[in-house]
Write a protein that holds these residues in place. Structure first.
Motif, PDB file in Angstrom:
ATOM      1  N   PRO B 165       0.812  -1.225   0.000  1.00  0.00           N
ATOM      2  CA  PRO B 165       0.000   0.000   0.000  1.00  0.00           C
ATOM      3  C   PRO B 165       0.844   1.273   0.000  1.00  0.00           C
ATOM      4  O   PRO B 165       0.433   2.296  -0.539  1.00  0.00           O
ATOM      5  CB  PRO B 165      -0.816  -0.110   1.297  1.00  0.00           C
ATOM      6  N   LEU B 168       1.797   1.909  -3.624  1.00  0.00           N
ATOM      7  CA  LEU B 168       0.613   2.096  -4.462  1.00  0.00           C
ATOM      8  C   LEU B 168      -0.160   3.350  -4.092  1.00  0.00           C
ATOM      9  O   LEU B 168      -0.963   3.844  -4.877  1.00  0.00           O
ATOM     10  CB  LEU B 168      -0.291   0.856  -4.385  1.00  0.00           C
ATOM     11  N   ALA B 169       0.070   3.875  -2.903  1.00  0.00           N
ATOM     12  CA  ALA B 169      -0.572   5.132  -2.530  1.00  0.00           C
ATOM     13  C   ALA B 169       0.104   6.325  -3.200  1.00  0.00           C
ATOM     14  O   ALA B 169      -0.410   7.432  -3.151  1.00  0.00           O
ATOM     15  CB  ALA B 169      -0.525   5.301  -1.015  1.00  0.00           C
ATOM     16  N   ASN B 171       2.992   7.607  -2.325  1.00  0.00           N
ATOM     17  CA  ASN B 171       3.744   8.426  -1.374  1.00  0.00           C
ATOM     18  C   ASN B 171       5.207   8.586  -1.751  1.00  0.00           C
ATOM     19  O   ASN B 171       5.816   9.612  -1.514  1.00  0.00           O
ATOM     20  CB  ASN B 171       3.669   7.816   0.028  1.00  0.00           C
ATOM     21  N   SER B 174       5.555  11.409  -4.070  1.00  0.00           N
ATOM     22  CA  SER B 174       4.878  12.668  -3.748  1.00  0.00           C
ATOM     23  C   SER B 174       5.821  13.824  -3.462  1.00  0.00           C
ATOM     24  O   SER B 174       5.375  14.945  -3.292  1.00  0.00           O
ATOM     25  CB  SER B 174       3.941  12.466  -2.552  1.00  0.00           C
ATOM     26  N   THR B 182      -1.501  15.929  -7.076  1.00  0.00           N
ATOM     27  CA  THR B 182      -1.120  14.700  -6.391  1.00  0.00           C
ATOM     28  C   THR B 182      -2.047  13.537  -6.733  1.00  0.00           C
ATOM     29  O   THR B 182      -1.710  12.384  -6.507  1.00  0.00           O
ATOM     30  CB  THR B 182      -1.146  14.904  -4.867  1.00  0.00           C
ATOM     31  N   PRO B 186      -0.949   7.890  -7.406  1.00  0.00           N
ATOM     32  CA  PRO B 186      -1.169   6.449  -7.240  1.00  0.00           C
ATOM     33  C   PRO B 186      -1.241   5.711  -8.573  1.00  0.00           C
ATOM     34  O   PRO B 186      -0.775   4.567  -8.678  1.00  0.00           O
ATOM     35  CB  PRO B 186      -2.504   6.374  -6.489  1.00  0.00           C
ATOM     36  N   TYR B 187      -1.780   6.371  -9.593  1.00  0.00           N
ATOM     37  CA  TYR B 187      -1.913   5.706 -10.899  1.00  0.00           C
ATOM     38  C   TYR B 187      -0.564   5.604 -11.586  1.00  0.00           C
ATOM     39  O   TYR B 187      -0.266   4.626 -12.274  1.00  0.00           O
ATOM     40  CB  TYR B 187      -2.934   6.451 -11.750  1.00  0.00           C
ATOM     41  N   LEU B 190       1.025   2.663  -9.934  1.00  0.00           N
ATOM     42  CA  LEU B 190       0.508   1.402 -10.469  1.00  0.00           C
ATOM     43  C   LEU B 190       1.121   1.111 -11.838  1.00  0.00           C
ATOM     44  O   LEU B 190       1.520  -0.030 -12.125  1.00  0.00           O
ATOM     45  CB  LEU B 190      -1.018   1.480 -10.583  1.00  0.00           C
ATOM     46  N   LEU B 193       4.579  -0.220 -11.517  1.00  0.00           N
ATOM     47  CA  LEU B 193       4.549  -1.611 -11.053  1.00  0.00           C
ATOM     48  C   LEU B 193       4.202  -2.554 -12.207  1.00  0.00           C
ATOM     49  O   LEU B 193       4.849  -3.595 -12.403  1.00  0.00           O
ATOM     50  CB  LEU B 193       3.532  -1.736  -9.928  1.00  0.00           C
TER      51      LEU B 193
END
Lengths: 426, 381
Positions: B165, B168-169, B171, B174, B182, B186-187, B190, B193
């Motif tokens: 997480p 994936l958040a 952070n 950021s 912001t 997360p996208y 992803l 990844l």
């Protein structure tokens, strides 16, 4: 083989995407701010010896005399002959333009933080008993401390909030809340409230912490601007009031931290509001004295005072407020008639100093028999009667931009670029 | 293996490296990485790190590094200049088709390792990966297989360490936000990844169109990553990725082929195992610098912390901050924290009692999750 690999990758990717959306949902509430992922209350807490005695309400010493911030103190007699009792070595360097801390005192001594980041306990005779050098940026400590039975509480300009034992300065707990604390805390039962701010993102908010453990009970929503003024509490309606640097005054529910109302002004509010009945009254940089209903935030008083002010008003307990302005005047305002009663200059015509900072206090014998005391004329502490007639001056040899602390007929102040001093009244 | 068989192995290996044109060509990106490393060291304040011994951060298990690594300003400049000069000489020798370029490459590897041993701040997976890659290039039997599988493994391990997480958040991204927004972070996380999971499979394909597509995707990927990580990391990866262009024999890879080179296989399994350890407790491994070393720092989380040292001397207290205005990957590193504690114990007078406290958490946590705490720390260090 290739088909197997493709199928495997498809399933793996589907799992990852599912996990992604599950993660977002899991984290959504935890880091819910109006800023995004970059800023959140720090919530770091170091705990030392937690076995402190919080004492009773009458053991507490808070900036401006209490949670309502009236700035009014009882003294024994009206026959005052103030004189300087002692002044300490220089502990302030004159760094930063905000008002300096006001010493707080009780039977155990005098407690004050400096712009060099040190916090001191002095004896009532002016000897340093212990010192605590905090981890601070250049502005050090500008807020005034709060005392309970055996501990002292204060914040610094790196966002640390400290609870130290009064006896030796040992750490009870240290919380890292934000990036800067320039305000003075207040108590509510076993909680302590403080306003704090961020410098990298211009934000401010109020925290309520458990006084015993340092753990956060709540934090308010972000204000959208930094906050320098200290929170005041309307005990009856359970509302916390604080102004921010954008000119917005926030009414926050004392128990939940949720914003109940906001009043929007256009210039910074740097003063700490005084609670007068069910009103918050404060000055601002727009050059006004404003009073708001604590329940609704509706303005019911607006008086133009000619120049900006960041002086916290003192309340005489009946109908008058006293405060200073940048132009160098001490004001007396009649809340019943909603007008300026009188003004006197506290700045010599040749002085270029900014006088919008000192917050006067009231030394009261009986309700209508009191003195208004304020730093004045660059290097003095002036004592005025209730009609603003000058009674006496004490030369403290330096500018005092904060306010004065009172304990048992003695006043304590901190010079901007100097040390702590004590004035005895008799 | 006997000594003579080892000698034979080395001789045939060196011969292979010098005579096989594609293997020889692979020297160039490896030499370039040294040139880039020199520039990167300079950007990291190489000269300041070497000369300011009071701020030296020793590696774990080498805490007395100050006894061996004191440099004057002149010595630091000579060291840096030598490294840069040798990298340039190596490039020159390579283009002159001299066989000494390989020997100099080996020397540069050792030189760089010695430089990195001076201070912990010279760590980072962007250094570890080329070291592993060069080691495999120099010593593995079936180099074309192992170089490719190692590179793919780097991406897969990076992907496995990002499946949590915290990553994936968004952070970890950021600290820089494109156009101040912001919400897309997360996208982006992803997408990174998914690229690191899937594209290595294309890289290992025997079909050139898939390999070239994968190389193109990674090229764009690393180009975009400049925004977050600067120039060095992407350029190192592009240099390593060149193996898929340079090596002609892109034979299919399977477990039987890997097992033929048993030592290399064990080494590879050891690396995979240490990545898997991280997945089991990513929070602990993200916040613990000692543990992250085992996995070659393949993942560095965005961490936040409160750290300080408390000195008591008579009736005075002093709170000294943990100096953590360092890069994101090490700013809450407990290795640095304890090294600073050692430095303080060494510098301060005997009447002072020191305590040390470090509280850290991942960017997505709302409360501290890791605590380092020691009262009277100098007695224990």
């Amino acid at each position: 083989m290739q088909k197997t690999l493709v199928l495997f990758l498809f399933c793996l990717n589907a799992l990852v995407v599912t996990y992604f959306f599950a993660s977002l949902s899991y984290l959504g509430d935890k880091r819910k701010t109006n800023l995004g992922a970059t800023v959140s209350p720090q919530e770091f807490l170091h705990q030392g010896d937690l076995s402190s005695d919080l004492g009773a309400e009458n053991d507490q010493v808070i900036f401006r005399g209490g949670m309502t911030r009236e700035g009014r103190y009882e003294i024994s007699s009206e026959r005052i002959k103030p004189k300087l009792s002692w002044s300490s070595e220089k502990i302030n360097a004159g760094i930063h333009s905000a008002s300096k801390a006001t010493p707080v005192a009780d039977s155990t001594g005098v407690y004050v933080g400096t712009d060099l980041g040190y916090f001191y306990r002095f004896s009532l005779d002016g000897e340093i008993i212990w010192s605590f050098k905090t981890d601070s940026f250049t502005q050090g400590i500008h807020g005034s401390a709060a005392l309970d039975k055996d501990s002292v509480y204060f914040g610094n300009y790196k966002g640390y909030f400290y609870k130290l034992g009064k006896a030796t300065g040992e750490i009870r707990w240290i919380a890292l809340l934000t990036e800067g604390i320039g305000s003075s805390p207040t108590f509510w039962n076993e909680d302590i409230l403080i306003s704090a701010e961020y410098s990298t993102h211009r934000q401010g908010l109020v925290f309520s912490l458990d006084r015993r453990t340092g753990k956060k009970i709540w934090n308010s929503q972000y204000f959208g601007e930094q906050v320098h003024s200290s929170p005041s509490i309307d005990r009856k309606n359970r509302i916390v009031g604080v102004g921010d640097n954008k000119g917005v005054f926030h009414g926050i529910d004392l128990l939940s931290g949720k914003t109940k109302w906001t009043w929007v002004g256009y210039e910074p509010i740097k003063s700490t509001a005084v609670v007068v009945g069910e009103r918050f009254c404060f000055t601002n940089w727009e050059g006004k004295l404003i009073c708001l209903d604590t329940n609704t935030g509706q303005m019911d008083l607006e008086i133009k005072i000619g120049s900006k002010s960041q002086s916290s008003p003192a309340y005489d307990g009946s109908q008058f407020l006293y405060f200073t302005t940048t132009a160098g005047d001490l004001f007396k305002v009649n809340l019943t008639d909603k007008q300026i009663e009188s003004t006197v200059p506290i700045k010599s015509s040749k002085s270029r100093k900014n006088y919008g900072m000192p917050s006067p206090i009231i030394l009261q014998v009986e309700q209508k028999n009191y003195f208004v005391v304020t730093p004045c004329f660059d290097r003095f502490i002036c004592f005025y009667d209730s009609k603003l007639k000058l009674h006496t001056q004490v030369d403290v040899s330096g500018i005092v931009s904060g306010s004065l602390g009172v304990y048992r007929d003695h006043l304590y102040g901190l010079i901007n670029n100097g040390g702590v001093f004590k004035i005895q009244l008799y | 293996m006997t000594l003579s068989s080892w000698k034979e192995f080395f001789h045939s290996n060196i011969k292979n490296l010098n005579e096989d044109s594609s293997l020889r060509l692979l020297q160039l990106p490896l030499i370039l990485i040294h040139f880039l490393s020199a520039i990167f060291f300079l950007k990291q304040d190489f000269l300041g790190i070497l000369t300011k011994i009071e701020r030296r951060i020793c590696w774990p298990f080498f805490e007395n590094c100050l006894a061996y690594t004191r440099f004057s300003s002149f010595q630091s400049q000579v060291l840096f200049s030598s490294y840069l000069f040798l990298a340039l000489v190596c490039i020159f020798l390579f283009f002159k088709k001299s066989k000494h370029s390989l020997s100099l490459l080996v020397f540069l590897e050792i030189f760089k390792l010695l430089i990195q041993s001076i201070d912990y701040r010279f760590m980072g997976n962007y250094h570890f990966m080329p070291h592993v890659f060069t080691l495999v290039y120099l010593l593995a039997h079936n180099k074309s297989v192992w170089l490719r599988i190692w590179l793919a493994s780097f991406y897969w391990s990076a992907a496995s360490l990002k499946t949590n997480p915290e990553w994936l958040a968004g952070n970890s991204l950021s600290f820089r936000t494109p156009f101040g927004f912001t919400e897309p972070l997360p996208y982006f996380a992803l997408l990174v990844l998914l690229i690191e999971i899937n594209v290595p499979f294309l890289l290992l394909s025997t079909k050139s169109k898939f390999r070239h597509s994968a190389l193109f995707i990674f090229l764009i990927f690393h180009l975009v990553s400049f925004y977050w990580v600067g120039f060095f990391y992407p350029m190192v990866m592009v240099c390593l990725l060149s193996v898929f262009l340079i090596i002609k024999n892109q034979e299919p890879i399977n477990i039987n082929i890997l097992w033929k080179d048993k030592i290399a296989f064990i080494f590879w399994i050891f690396f995979i195992f240490n990545q898997m350890r991280n997945i089991s407790d990513f929070r602990e491994f993200s916040l613990n610098g000692y543990q992250r070393l085992y996995s070659l720092n393949m993942y560095d989380a965005s961490s936040e912390c409160m750290g300080f040292f408390l000195a008591k001397s008579g009736n005075s207290w002093e709170q000294i901050p943990f100096v953590n205005h360092l890069a994101v990957r090490v700013r809450c590193d407990n290795v640095i924290f304890w090294q600073q504690a050692r430095n303080l114990c060494r510098e301060k007078n005997g009447n002072t009692t020191w305590s040390a406290y470090l509280y850290s958490r991942l960017g997505s946590d709302t409360s501290q999750t890791r605590i380092e705490s020691e009262v009277d720390v100098c007695k224990k260090l």
